[in-house]
Enzyme design. Structure first.
Site, PDB file in Angstrom:
ATOM      1  N   HIS A  44       4.863  -9.478   4.287  1.00  0.00           N
ATOM      2  CA  HIS A  44       4.951  -8.124   3.676  1.00  0.00           C
ATOM      3  C   HIS A  44       5.842  -7.947   3.546  1.00  0.00           C
ATOM      4  O   HIS A  44       6.186  -7.219   2.284  1.00  0.00           O
ATOM      5  CB  HIS A  44       3.697  -7.863   4.768  1.00  0.00           C
ATOM      6  CG  HIS A  44       3.512  -5.391   4.003  1.00  0.00           C
ATOM      7  ND1 HIS A  44       2.389  -6.028   2.886  1.00  0.00           N
ATOM      8  CD2 HIS A  44       4.225  -4.792   3.692  1.00  0.00           C
ATOM      9  CE1 HIS A  44       2.608  -4.945   2.123  1.00  0.00           C
ATOM     10  NE2 HIS A  44       2.948  -4.140   3.354  1.00  0.00           N
ATOM     11  N   TYR A  47       8.220 -11.449   1.433  1.00  0.00           N
ATOM     12  CA  TYR A  47       7.638 -12.706   0.438  1.00  0.00           C
ATOM     13  C   TYR A  47       8.125 -14.046   0.753  1.00  0.00           C
ATOM     14  O   TYR A  47       8.660 -14.612   0.034  1.00  0.00           O
ATOM     15  CB  TYR A  47       8.506 -11.939  -0.600  1.00  0.00           C
ATOM     16  CG  TYR A  47       7.266 -11.129  -1.276  1.00  0.00           C
ATOM     17  CD1 TYR A  47       7.183  -9.394  -0.502  1.00  0.00           C
ATOM     18  CD2 TYR A  47       7.613 -10.638  -2.315  1.00  0.00           C
ATOM     19  CE1 TYR A  47       6.910  -8.684  -0.752  1.00  0.00           C
ATOM     20  CE2 TYR A  47       7.120  -8.912  -2.939  1.00  0.00           C
ATOM     21  CZ  TYR A  47       6.644  -7.999  -2.484  1.00  0.00           C
ATOM     22  OH  TYR A  47       6.129  -6.655  -2.378  1.00  0.00           O
ATOM     23  N   LYS A  86       5.008   1.210 -10.728  1.00  0.00           N
ATOM     24  CA  LYS A  86       5.159  -0.115  -9.956  1.00  0.00           C
ATOM     25  C   LYS A  86       3.729   0.341  -9.240  1.00  0.00           C
ATOM     26  O   LYS A  86       2.707   0.952  -9.166  1.00  0.00           O
ATOM     27  CB  LYS A  86       6.636   0.100  -8.860  1.00  0.00           C
ATOM     28  CG  LYS A  86       6.306  -0.904  -7.701  1.00  0.00           C
ATOM     29  CD  LYS A  86       6.797  -0.874  -6.951  1.00  0.00           C
ATOM     30  CE  LYS A  86       7.387  -2.270  -6.086  1.00  0.00           C
ATOM     31  NZ  LYS A  86       7.647  -2.059  -4.608  1.00  0.00           N
ATOM     32  N   SER A  89      -0.193  -2.887  -2.875  1.00  0.00           N
ATOM     33  CA  SER A  89      -1.736  -3.672  -2.651  1.00  0.00           C
ATOM     34  C   SER A  89      -1.916  -2.765  -1.119  1.00  0.00           C
ATOM     35  O   SER A  89      -1.331  -1.973  -0.512  1.00  0.00           O
ATOM     36  CB  SER A  89      -2.053  -4.172  -2.223  1.00  0.00           C
ATOM     37  OG  SER A  89      -1.511  -4.764  -0.998  1.00  0.00           O
ATOM     38  N   HIS A  90      -3.166  -1.636  -0.809  1.00  0.00           N
ATOM     39  CA  HIS A  90      -2.957  -1.147   0.438  1.00  0.00           C
ATOM     40  C   HIS A  90      -4.554  -2.279   0.933  1.00  0.00           C
ATOM     41  O   HIS A  90      -6.071  -0.408   0.869  1.00  0.00           O
ATOM     42  CB  HIS A  90      -3.638   0.006   0.044  1.00  0.00           C
ATOM     43  CG  HIS A  90      -2.137   1.285   1.958  1.00  0.00           C
ATOM     44  ND1 HIS A  90      -3.197   1.765   1.899  1.00  0.00           N
ATOM     45  CD2 HIS A  90      -1.750   0.244   1.625  1.00  0.00           C
ATOM     46  CE1 HIS A  90      -1.661   2.651   3.227  1.00  0.00           C
ATOM     47  NE2 HIS A  90      -0.831   1.256   2.904  1.00  0.00           N
ATOM     48  N   ASN A  91      -5.096  -3.440   0.645  1.00  0.00           N
ATOM     49  CA  ASN A  91      -6.315  -3.748   0.908  1.00  0.00           C
ATOM     50  C   ASN A  91      -6.611  -3.393   2.217  1.00  0.00           C
ATOM     51  O   ASN A  91      -8.091  -3.325   2.082  1.00  0.00           O
ATOM     52  CB  ASN A  91      -6.259  -5.339   0.794  1.00  0.00           C
ATOM     53  CG  ASN A  91      -5.259  -5.276  -0.971  1.00  0.00           C
ATOM     54  OD1 ASN A  91      -5.719  -4.256  -1.195  1.00  0.00           O
ATOM     55  ND2 ASN A  91      -4.802  -6.556  -1.032  1.00  0.00           N
ATOM     56  N   HIS A  92      -5.548  -4.102   3.147  1.00  0.00           N
ATOM     57  CA  HIS A  92      -6.701  -3.765   4.661  1.00  0.00           C
ATOM     58  C   HIS A  92      -6.882  -2.722   5.563  1.00  0.00           C
ATOM     59  O   HIS A  92      -7.204  -2.419   5.300  1.00  0.00           O
ATOM     60  CB  HIS A  92      -5.156  -4.917   5.919  1.00  0.00           C
ATOM     61  CG  HIS A  92      -5.135  -6.736   5.547  1.00  0.00           C
ATOM     62  ND1 HIS A  92      -5.016  -7.212   6.270  1.00  0.00           N
ATOM     63  CD2 HIS A  92      -6.361  -7.284   4.250  1.00  0.00           C
ATOM     64  CE1 HIS A  92      -5.040  -8.688   6.551  1.00  0.00           C
ATOM     65  NE2 HIS A  92      -6.087  -8.529   4.660  1.00  0.00           N
ATOM     66  N   GLU A 307       4.347   3.908  10.373  1.00  0.00           N
ATOM     67  CA  GLU A 307       4.340   3.752   9.379  1.00  0.00           C
ATOM     68  C   GLU A 307       4.064   5.414   8.769  1.00  0.00           C
ATOM     69  O   GLU A 307       3.420   5.930   8.542  1.00  0.00           O
ATOM     70  CB  GLU A 307       3.643   2.511   8.748  1.00  0.00           C
ATOM     71  CG  GLU A 307       4.768   1.325   8.623  1.00  0.00           C
ATOM     72  CD  GLU A 307       3.646   0.546   8.599  1.00  0.00           C
ATOM     73  OE1 GLU A 307       2.752   0.747   7.858  1.00  0.00           O
ATOM     74  OE2 GLU A 307       3.842  -1.348   8.763  1.00  0.00           O
ATOM     75  N   SER A 308       4.662   6.520  10.210  1.00  0.00           N
ATOM     76  CA  SER A 308       3.987   7.575   9.537  1.00  0.00           C
ATOM     77  C   SER A 308       4.358   8.201   8.608  1.00  0.00           C
ATOM     78  O   SER A 308       5.620   7.274   7.222  1.00  0.00           O
ATOM     79  CB  SER A 308       4.827   8.626  10.023  1.00  0.00           C
ATOM     80  OG  SER A 308       4.435   8.660  11.492  1.00  0.00           O
ATOM     81  N   GLN A 309       3.726   9.494   6.909  1.00  0.00           N
ATOM     82  CA  GLN A 309       3.590   8.509   5.818  1.00  0.00           C
ATOM     83  C   GLN A 309       4.308  10.068   5.694  1.00  0.00           C
ATOM     84  O   GLN A 309       5.133  10.592   6.217  1.00  0.00           O
ATOM     85  CB  GLN A 309       2.132   8.825   5.317  1.00  0.00           C
ATOM     86  CG  GLN A 309       1.821   8.401   5.840  1.00  0.00           C
ATOM     87  CD  GLN A 309       1.719   6.946   4.823  1.00  0.00           C
ATOM     88  OE1 GLN A 309       1.769   6.896   3.428  1.00  0.00           O
ATOM     89  NE2 GLN A 309       2.265   5.610   5.249  1.00  0.00           N
TER      90      GLN A 309
END
Lengths: 742, 83, 239
Positions: A44, A47, A86, A89-92, A307-309
């Site tokens: 992630h 890359y 840009k 993704s935020h899939n999971h 990963e606090s927003q």
């Protein structure tokens, strides 16, 4: 394995990677240091499995102000303005908690945009779900749409365009790709760089808690039913906090108080801190005892990986710290000095005077192994080229098939979704969702911006190279249909597990196609995102390289929309129609099979058509223009009719089969309507620009009447409009929508 | 220290579409014997105070001013003393 | 008579139609509006005050519930009493009801979804300061964008609003018919906008500023701003 598990395992590293770390550091890393490597060398963040392939993309051009490598790419749009954009993704996270997963995905990409100094002006999204007749899918779709709406609407950033497809292969692993677009003064583009030894590092916005710890490593693994404990805490978004952070950040940028800034996203302070240091070639330390916390008892590594927003990292001149604090205070936000830029090149984590970890920043950001994985052409690639189209060829009742297609999940109107999004706030949306691309006027300019997201993953699955090229070509054509010149693109490359040689083959092929098309259509790649490991219980998703594309209209008053405007206008199809039934939506609807040859794409022809559309729109010859996509000519004609509330009288004699003429998905085709008075000048332009075309007939006030090779469809437009307009709402909530309630 | 829990509900006379949706969902899942479902919110406040009665009175004032809107909502306050 | 009308747009944390309202006002009247921060304890005697849409304080607790306690609301009340024209749009309407400057409350939409689309309104009272530019019964098109727009009020309150002709806008279909299903949010009596007893405060859920220029797809909304402007000019300005 059990007896001698190495220390690397807990951090998701391999033994080879561990050995590489020891060699590069010339010593054994301690626990904290290893946890830094664990996230920074995850797929992630690093890359490591995609980097080598991404180098193929064209990234330069006179329009490009900022290419890949920063928080977002930027292109010039004239009048001293740049457009930052840009996709990510935020899939999971969305698979586990659709509302919060989608909301925080939107929040993250918006921060990437204002980190460039740009004011966000629009959001887009690209979504994939499993079968719509499944309850879990409905719950996911409802939750994701509500999450995108809940976040974007609160911020006052209009969500203006997007795409959504349904296919059983996304059942366990839906895709949520969010894109944001912002406007920036081209002289005031900010970078995420920690320059100037002695400058202060500040964290601003929300306090730090135990949110989404190890989200980056989570994103780098496959989903399965078996291991709920592996899942990180769900990140909860606070759009109100983000709105304050946005306004406060733009205010400090406006006053030139900042040297560098970056969003705190995946891997939190670790990735943002080391990346900012790495870009500047400097070092940087963070004192975790100075980080404002939301709860007590966080371990050092938790603070570093949280990963606090709604947080940003700033690098500022020591003399400006107080002024910045005052501005954040006005917005009721915390701004704390937590570290300093150093000259030693090390990313250092301290607790007071105690050094917990110290690693050369470049090792974290640039020295992850670059893997070129083994690849193998999957057997299906050749096998599925053959297909039996007899059901489609012999369907007989064309009118019925057209109505079914218009009501089908992949074609019907997306109104139920986009009406949940505030798509008008900002007063710039001059072409709303529902057509080929959204158009925004650019404040203080005559120009306009066209935006589109695209990817037909069935094409990519059946022929990754061609499908990758088609995704770019279609996004560009959508933008060109509005009269805008395609400028540049971002992407979100969603694939399965790259350690599987067949998946890696898909990835290499698709990125080849994408690179070729980006070059041929003069739409450089200014950034993007790779999302691997999109699998559920071992089943990969179809390869889905989503393209987000921006285009520029010289005169926004001359924008062209997709619906017919007046009875009596002449209707043409531009582009070459071929006997191409493969990989089509009609074949899928009738058989449930993904198969057949993917339609050809001639990139020179695609470019010529785009140039023609831009020229014809600038000359004000086009009353409407609509891309022919899934469902082919018949669906495109029906959409132009029913959105505008008009009928059609069209007749076409052709060498191809009636099925292919109606539903074939030959590429680089557009339906246009032209006022009768412009016929001569329009047809002259068509021939001088060598655009293949067929004059099909007229727009009318009556029914949809289309005759192909003597076979005719006569359908009242209301019979087309009702299934098209109503079917998504009906499919999403039969007989109730329990989730929207909660 | 006291813990006050303020339960805010829509008035009986006001339509509660969330409650109605959940009621339909529960019934469609096959659960029987459901009369009705109403959805409200619960607000927890930790506060100092002389005794329960005083804490309850203060929280009641706050509910009147801010926590509930008497046009559409009712509320109830429950207070317990924390050790 | 002075053609100068002073107008303010109040900005709360979380307001997001503040710039749009100023832009719409200027497009309709040719005059700029000032922005006033919610923490300001005093403001000049503006002729017109616009409380914009958005999510003030995140719409946490209830839409508008926290904003009504901002210091600026005392000033809004003061200006309302001296006869300035106050318009609350969307979240601004919610704030005005929470502040009890207008009756009733706004509930979650009937279908529980946020709705953003153009809707039709019938002008029920074309004599108000806010709607005088429309014809009585005229059908106009405005966008809505809200999740909590279902107006509710007690039966007695509703009767009072009806008797006093204070419902100025009702949701209707494109032909002007007012039926329950033409209220997209389930609003009581299809109420989309209403005025106070004195007639100088309007609250409405739909957004006039969003269709105030033809490039946006229509300009029915500019007439509302022009009506307010003319009313303020007619009053000779208050300054």
């Amino acid at each position: 394995m059990c007896g001698n598990a190495g220390p690397w395992l807990e951090h998701g590293l391999t033994q080879e990677e561990y050995d590489r770390i020891v060699k590069l550091m010339k010593r054994e890393p301690n626990y904290e240091e290893l946890s830094l490597f664990g996230v920074m060398w995850s797929e992630h963040c690093s890359y490591k499995n995609s980097r080598a392939q991404l180098k193929k993309f064209p990234t330069r051009g006179p329009q490009v102000l900022q290419g890949p490598g920063e928080n977002a790419g930027v292109v010039a749009v004239g009048d001293g303005l740049g457009v930052a954009f840009k996709m990510e993704s935020h899939n999971h996270p969305s698979a586990i908690e659709p509302y919060q997963g989608a909301a925080t995905g939107v929040g993250g990409i918006i921060r990437d945009i204002f980190a460039m100094g740009a004011r966000p002006i629009a959001s887009l999204n690209s979504l994939r779900f499993g079968r719509l007749d499944d309850n879990r899918t409905r719950r996911l779709l409802s939750g994701v749409a509500a999450g995108i709406a809940g976040y974007g609407n609160c911020l006052g950033i209009p969500t203006v365009a997007g795409e959504v497809y349904f296919h059983p292969a996304y059942q366990g692993n839906p895709l949520v790709n969010a894109m944001c677009v912002g406007l920036v003064d081209e002289k005031k583009i900010f970078k995420g760089s920690a320059t100037g030894v002695g400058n202060i590092v500040m964290v601003v916005g929300a306090r730090t808690g135990r949110d989404g710890i190890k989200g980056a490593s989570f994103a780098s693994e496959e989903l399965s039913d078996s291991d709920p404990d592996k899942r990180p805490n769900v990140q909860v978004g606070d759009p109100f906090m983000e709105k304050l952070l946005l306004e406060a950040t733009l205010e400090i940028l406006e006053r030139n108080l900042v040297i560098g800034l970056q969003d705190l996203g995946a891997a939190g302070l670790t990735s943002s801190g080391s990346e900012m240091a790495g870009r500047a070639g400097n070092g940087l330390y963070i004192d975790i005892s100075k980080v404002p916390l939301r709860e007590e008892g966080l371990a050092p590594w938790e603070i570093m990986l949280s990963e606090s927003q709604e947080r940003m990292l700033l690098v500022v001149d020591p003399a400006k710290v107080e002024e910045i604090r005052k501005i954040f205070d006005k917005w009721d936000l915390v701004a704390s000095a937590i570290g300093e830029v150093t000259g030693d090149g090390h990313f250092t984590v301290r607790r007071g005077d105690e050094v917990l970890a110290s690693v050369p920043a470049g090792l974290l950001t640039d020295q992850a192994p670059v893997n070129i994985r083994p690849q193998r052409e999957p057997a299906y690639f050749q096998e599925k080229k053959k297909a039996d189209f007899s059901r489609l060829l012999n369907c007989g009742d064309w009118a019925d098939l057209l109505k079914k297609l218009l009501a089908s999940p992949n074609i019907c109107s997306r109104r139920w979704i986009y009406e949940q999004y505030d798509h008008m706030v900002g007063l710039n949306t001059v072409l709303r969702p529902g057509g080929d691309a959204a158009v925004l006027r650019l404040p203080g300019s005559r120009r306009g911006l066209a935006l589109s997201c695209d990817c037909n993953s069935r094409y990519v699955y059946l022929d990754p190279r061609r499908g990758g090229a088609i995704a770019v070509a279609e996004a560009a054509r959508n933008v060109a249909c509005t009269g805008a010149r395609p400028l540049a693109l971002t992407n979100c490359l969603n694939f399965g597990n790259p350690e599987n040689p067949e998946i890696y083959w898909q990835f290499v092929q698709a990125t080849d196609g994408l690179a070729e098309a980006a070059l041929a259509l003069d739409t450089p790649v200014t950034g993007g995102n790779v999302s691997f490991y999109n699998e559920y219980n071992g089943q990969p998703i179809p390869p889905t390289p989503t393209i987000g594309l921006v285009g520029l209209l010289e005169d926004v008053e001359k924008r062209v929309s997709s619906e017919f405007k007046a009875a009596g206008d002449l209707v043409y199809v531009l582009g070459q129609s071929r006997e191409e039934l493969g990989a089509g939506e009609a074949h899928w609807l009738l058989t449930g099979r993904d198969e057949g040859q993917v339609p050809e794409i001639d990139l020179k022809e695609a470019r010529r058509l785009n140039d023609f559309l831009v020229e014809a729109a600038a000359g004000a010859y086009l009353r409407s223009a609509h891309d022919c996509a899934e469902g082919g000519l018949a669906v495109a004609l029906a959409e132009s009719c029913l959105i505008g509330g008009f009928g059609l009288e069209a007749r076409w004699r052709t060498d191809i089969s009636t099925a292919a003429a109606l539903f074939g998905e030959s590429q680089s085709r557009v339906i246009v309507s032209v006022a009768p008075g412009n016929r001569a000048v329009f047809e002259n332009l068509l021939s001088s620009r060598e655009i293949c075309h067929v004059h099909l007939g007229l727009v009318t006030d009556f029914d949809f009447c289309l005759e192909i090779n003597g076979e005719s469809l006569n359908i009242p437009v209301a019979e087309l409009a009702a299934p098209y307009n109503e079917s998504l709402a009906r499919m999403v909530k039969p007989p109730m929508n329990e989730d929207a309630a909660l | 220290m006291f813990k006050a829990v303020v339960t805010v509900m829509l008035k009986k006379s006001v339509l509660d579409p969330q409650g109605a949706a959940v009621e339909r969902a529960l019934k469609s899942m096959g659960h029987s014997g459901i009369g009705s479902v109403r959805i409200g919110k619960s607000i927890e406040i930790l506060l100092d105070g002389r005794d329960e009665a005083e804490a309850e009175a203060r929280v009641g004032d706050w509910a009147d001013q801010l926590l509930a809107n008497p046009v559409m909502e009712t509320y109830a306050v429950a207070v317990e003393k924390l050790k | 008579m002075s053609r100068r009308v002073s107008a303010a747009v109040i900005v709360f944390p979380g307001s997001n139609c503040d710039r749009d309202c100023a832009r719409g006002w200027e497009a309709a009247t040719g005059q700029a509006a000032d922005f006033v921060w919610h923490k300001d304890g005093a403001m000049p005697d503006y002729d017109v005050v616009i409380i914009p849409g958005g999510f003030s304080f995140g719409d946490y607790l209830r839409c508008g519930a926290i904003a009504r306690f901002s210091p600026i609301m005392n000033e809004v009340l003061r200006l309302a009493r001296r006869g300035s024209r106050i318009i609350g749009i969307c979240n601004g309407f919610q704030i005005l009801t929470e502040a009890r400057l207008l009756p009733g409350a706004l509930l979650r939409n009937r279908d529980l979804l946020f709705i953003c689309r153009d809707i039709y309104l019938r002008v029920e009272n074309a004599r108000s300061d806010f709607t005088a530019g429309y014809r009585p019964g005229q059908v106009i098109r405005y966008p809505i964008a809200h999740g909590e727009g279902g107006f509710t009020v007690s039966p007695a309150g509703l009767k009072k609003l009806q008797d006093e002709d204070r419902v100025v806008l009702r949701y209707c279909d494109p032909e002007g018919r007012v039926a329950p299903d033409s209220a997209p949010n389930g609003s009581l009596d299809n109420i989309a906008g209403l005025i106070n007893e004195e007639g100088n405060i309007l609250g409405l859920m739909p957004h006039p500023e969003r269709l105030s220029e033809s490039i946006l797809g229509g300009d029915d909304g500019r007439i509302m701003f022009q009506s307010i402007f003319e009313a303020a000019v007619g009053a000779g300005g208050l300054n």
